[in-house]
Design a protein around this motif. Structure first.
Motif, short mmCIF file in Angstrom:
data_model
loop_
_atom_site.label_atom_id
_atom_site.label_comp_id
_atom_site.label_asym_id
_atom_site.label_seq_id
_atom_site.Cartn_x
_atom_site.Cartn_y
_atom_site.Cartn_z
N ASP A 75 0.89 -1.27 -0.04
CA ASP A 75 0.00 0.22 -0.13
C ASP A 75 0.81 1.39 0.07
O ASP A 75 0.60 2.29 -0.67
CB ASP A 75 -0.88 -0.10 1.07
CG ASP A 75 -1.92 -1.06 1.09
OD1 ASP A 75 -2.27 -1.60 0.20
OD2 ASP A 75 -2.63 -1.35 2.20
N LEU A 76 2.06 1.36 0.75
CA LEU A 76 2.82 2.43 0.74
C LEU A 76 3.60 2.49 -0.54
O LEU A 76 3.46 3.82 -1.12
CB LEU A 76 3.97 2.14 1.86
CG LEU A 76 4.94 3.17 2.10
CD1 LEU A 76 4.27 4.48 2.47
CD2 LEU A 76 5.96 2.95 2.97
N LEU A 77 3.99 1.66 -1.12
CA LEU A 77 4.61 1.81 -2.54
C LEU A 77 3.63 2.08 -3.57
O LEU A 77 3.88 3.08 -4.53
CB LEU A 77 5.32 0.28 -2.79
CG LEU A 77 6.60 0.11 -2.06
CD1 LEU A 77 7.05 -1.63 -2.52
CD2 LEU A 77 7.63 0.87 -2.25
N ALA A 78 2.40 1.87 -3.49
CA ALA A 78 1.31 2.08 -4.46
C ALA A 78 0.94 3.54 -4.38
O ALA A 78 0.75 4.25 -5.14
CB ALA A 78 -0.08 1.27 -4.45
N THR A 79 0.94 4.00 -3.02
CA THR A 79 0.70 5.38 -2.93
C THR A 79 1.58 6.17 -3.38
O THR A 79 1.55 7.39 -4.02
CB THR A 79 0.54 5.68 -1.28
OG1 THR A 79 -0.81 4.79 -1.03
CG2 THR A 79 0.17 7.03 -1.12
#
Length: 130
Positions: free
Chosen positions: A17-21
């Motif tokens: 989720d962090l990388l996608a954001t």
């Protein structure tokens, strides 16, 4: 968010989720930069404050256009009154007329509209012809 944040995540955050954001935010940044580059290539935002004549194309009188030209440069009503040799109350009356004629609700909106007109190619060409 009101202080300039673009996104937020609540803890705990999964790595994916962090990388996608981060990827989404970078894509937005690149898209914004492409818009800025495109505007710069097309002449960009470069208002010409040499004359109030282009503002008359908005349906303003010569004096209203002069007042709006100074408003677009960040001058207060008192400053404009001194610059144009009129009473501050007269400047306020001109501002009311400008708001009514342009269908605007405030000084900031009037400033933005003036800057759009003053940075148009027609305004730039008109001043170059002088």
């Amino acid at each position: 968010m009101n202080l300039g944040a673009d996104d937020y995540l609540t803890k705990p955050v999964a790595r994916e989720d962090l990388l996608a954001t981060i990827r989404v935010r970078q894509a937005r940044r690149h898209a914004h930069q492409a818009e800025v580059d495109s505007a710069s290539a097309a002449g960009g935002f470069n208002p010409n404050f040499d004359s109030s004549k282009p503002l008359q194309s908005l349906g303003l009188t010569n004096r209203e256009a002069e007042v709006l030209l100074w408003v677009a440069q960040g001058k207060s009503n008192g400053d404009i009154a001194i610059l144009l040799g009129m009473a501050e109350k007269t400047v306020k009356k001109h501002m009311t007329n400008i708001f009514n004629k342009l269908g605007l609700e405030g000084r900031n909106a009037a400033t933005v509209r003036a800057l759009e007109v003053l940075s148009s190619q027609a305004a730039i060409k008109a001043s170059a012809a002088r």
